[in-house]
Design a protein around this motif. Structure first.
Motif, PDB file in Angstrom:
ATOM      1  N   LEU A 232       7.050  -6.318  -3.641  1.00 49.34           N
ATOM      2  CA  LEU A 232       7.222  -5.813  -2.284  1.00 49.34           C
ATOM      3  C   LEU A 232       7.084  -7.001  -1.323  1.00 49.34           C
ATOM      4  O   LEU A 232       5.962  -7.409  -0.994  1.00 49.34           O
ATOM      5  CB  LEU A 232       6.147  -4.764  -1.965  1.00 49.34           C
ATOM      6  CG  LEU A 232       6.010  -3.608  -2.976  1.00 49.34           C
ATOM      7  CD1 LEU A 232       4.841  -2.705  -2.620  1.00 49.34           C
ATOM      8  CD2 LEU A 232       7.312  -2.808  -3.054  1.00 49.34           C
ATOM      9  N   TRP A 234       7.474  -7.430   1.830  1.00 50.79           N
ATOM     10  CA  TRP A 234       6.801  -7.206   3.114  1.00 50.79           C
ATOM     11  C   TRP A 234       5.279  -7.138   2.963  1.00 50.79           C
ATOM     12  O   TRP A 234       4.539  -7.306   3.911  1.00 50.79           O
ATOM     13  CB  TRP A 234       7.331  -5.945   3.802  1.00 50.79           C
ATOM     14  CG  TRP A 234       7.155  -4.675   2.998  1.00 50.79           C
ATOM     15  CD1 TRP A 234       6.114  -3.809   3.056  1.00 50.79           C
ATOM     16  CD2 TRP A 234       8.053  -4.171   2.000  1.00 50.79           C
ATOM     17  NE1 TRP A 234       6.290  -2.786   2.152  1.00 50.79           N
ATOM     18  CE2 TRP A 234       7.485  -2.977   1.493  1.00 50.79           C
ATOM     19  CE3 TRP A 234       9.276  -4.597   1.485  1.00 50.79           C
ATOM     20  CZ2 TRP A 234       8.089  -2.225   0.502  1.00 50.79           C
ATOM     21  CZ3 TRP A 234       9.885  -3.824   0.499  1.00 50.79           C
ATOM     22  CH2 TRP A 234       9.288  -2.659   0.021  1.00 50.79           C
ATOM     23  N   LYS A 235       4.816  -6.918   1.716  1.00 52.68           N
ATOM     24  CA  LYS A 235       3.364  -6.900   1.472  1.00 52.68           C
ATOM     25  C   LYS A 235       2.911  -8.165   0.751  1.00 52.68           C
ATOM     26  O   LYS A 235       1.714  -8.437   0.662  1.00 52.68           O
ATOM     27  CB  LYS A 235       2.997  -5.704   0.586  1.00 52.68           C
ATOM     28  CG  LYS A 235       2.959  -4.376   1.297  1.00 52.68           C
ATOM     29  CD  LYS A 235       2.520  -3.319   0.306  1.00 52.68           C
ATOM     30  CE  LYS A 235       1.652  -2.275   0.952  1.00 52.68           C
ATOM     31  NZ  LYS A 235       1.165  -1.307  -0.010  1.00 52.68           N
ATOM     32  N   GLU A 237       3.077  -8.543  -2.437  1.00 57.95           N
ATOM     33  CA  GLU A 237       2.386  -8.180  -3.682  1.00 57.95           C
ATOM     34  C   GLU A 237       3.280  -7.345  -4.594  1.00 57.95           C
ATOM     35  O   GLU A 237       4.302  -6.807  -4.168  1.00 57.95           O
ATOM     36  CB  GLU A 237       1.077  -7.445  -3.384  1.00 57.95           C
ATOM     37  CG  GLU A 237       1.233  -6.173  -2.614  1.00 57.95           C
ATOM     38  CD  GLU A 237      -0.126  -5.599  -2.180  1.00 57.95           C
ATOM     39  OE1 GLU A 237      -0.315  -4.393  -2.335  1.00 57.95           O
ATOM     40  OE2 GLU A 237      -0.967  -6.361  -1.685  1.00 57.95           O
ATOM     41  N   MET A 239       3.915  -4.136  -7.317  1.00 54.86           N
ATOM     42  CA  MET A 239       3.494  -2.737  -7.427  1.00 54.86           C
ATOM     43  C   MET A 239       3.892  -2.193  -8.798  1.00 54.86           C
ATOM     44  O   MET A 239       5.002  -2.464  -9.281  1.00 54.86           O
ATOM     45  CB  MET A 239       4.186  -1.911  -6.345  1.00 54.86           C
ATOM     46  CG  MET A 239       3.787  -0.454  -6.339  1.00 54.86           C
ATOM     47  SD  MET A 239       4.726   0.472  -5.113  1.00 54.86           S
ATOM     48  CE  MET A 239       5.960   1.212  -6.145  1.00 54.86           C
TER      49      MET A 239
END
Ligand SMILES: C[S@@+](CC[C@H](N)C(=O)[O-])C[C@H]1O[C@@H](n2cnc3c(N)ncnc32)[C@H](O)[C@@H]1O
Length: 266
Positions: A232, A234-235, A237, A239
């Motif tokens: 992801l 935008w994070k 990280e 998932m």
């Protein structure tokens, strides 16, 4: 990526140990009392967490420099290397899975992990058979790898290697990537009773594959499971895609994914 690998291993081991009748599984130590092997451990990030989850962990790698790096890193936490029967512990050995199998013999570990290795080896079927042979009856094999799709070429080779240079160019070879259904198919055919090199062949035993059959194209969750892992941006990280996410086999398992399979008890 390490946190999502660990999340999957923790979830699956807690689930399967409860399934085996262990009602008091400690969710923070689901590997308590188990012999755990990490094949191709690299710098040892996964191994350290496996030991903290309670596993008597052995990390092996064919590269001596990786074992040196992993050992140096683990030495910062003295609690990891103290060999105790009741607590997790961590040791490293510079060896290949082939040599370890010859040295220890088959059915030696409750849990065998191999993360991001199979897509680098020259003979994946032999590598997989060796990893599987080291698993005890009723034990677990965890893999992470990359599917062979246009998306994985775009993300892991074109973007990560050629454009962004996040990974050394030439690290990956797209034709060596392995699709989830190819792993499933391998374990539908792998006979759990097949004699290891150290065993006397049995006469007329019916084949007992690791995966007995598919249900709507997928294995039963007590025999094997595939879970996509996605980045992801935008994070910043990774998932672990939830079990049963709609259309996961199309979008979530088209690049990086985790694979778990269990050896039959007998
Ligand atoms: C891409 S690295 C992955 C390292 C680590 N598992 C990770 O995910 O960060 C692959 C590693 O597998 C090791 N390796 C390759 N073939 C092996 C074998 N047959 N036995 C043991 N290690 C092997 C390599 O030396 C290398 O360190």
């Amino acid at each position: 990526m390490n946190p999502v690998r660990i999340e999957f291993i923790r979830q699956k081991m807690s689930e399967m140990r409860r399934e085996d009748g262990l009602d008091d599984v400690n969710p923070t130590r689901p590997l308590d009392g188990l012999d755990v092997l990490d094949v191709g451990c690299g710098g040892g990030l996964l191994c350290e967490t496996l030991a903290r989850l309670g596993g008597r962990t052995l990390g092996i790698d064919a590269s001596s420099s990786n074992i040196a790096i992993a050992s140096l890193h683990a030495s910062a936490d003295p609690g990891l290397s103290s060999p105790q029967k009741t607590k997790g512990s961590l040791t490293y050995e510079h060896t290949s899975v082939e040599d370890l199998l010859a040295q220890r013999g088959s059915k030696s570990f409750d849990v065998v992990c191999s993360m991001e290795v199979i897509e680098h080896v020259d003979n994946p079927a032999t590598f997989l058979t060796n990893c599987a042979t080291l698993v005890k009856p009723g034990g677990h094999l965890f893999l992470s790898t990359i599917a062979r799709t246009p998306l994985s070429y775009a993300l892991t080779i074109f973007a990560a290697e050629q454009v962004l240079r996040l990974v050394t160019p030439g690290t990956h070879t797209h034709s060596k990537y392995i699709n989830p259904d190819e792993l499933t198919d391998f374990f539908l055919r792998l006979d759990s009773d097949a004699p290891a090199q150290d065993a006397v062949p049995k006469q007329s035993a019916a084949p007992r594959p690791w995966i007995s059959r598919l249900y709507g194209g997928v294995p039963s969750r007590t025999e094997a499971e595939i879970r996509g892992i996605i980045y992801l941006p935008w994070k910043g990280e990774w998932m672990l895609v939830p079990r049963g996410a709609p259309g996961a086999s199309i979008w979530a398992e088209a690049c990086n994914y985790m694979f778990w399979v269990r050896r039959p008890f007998k």
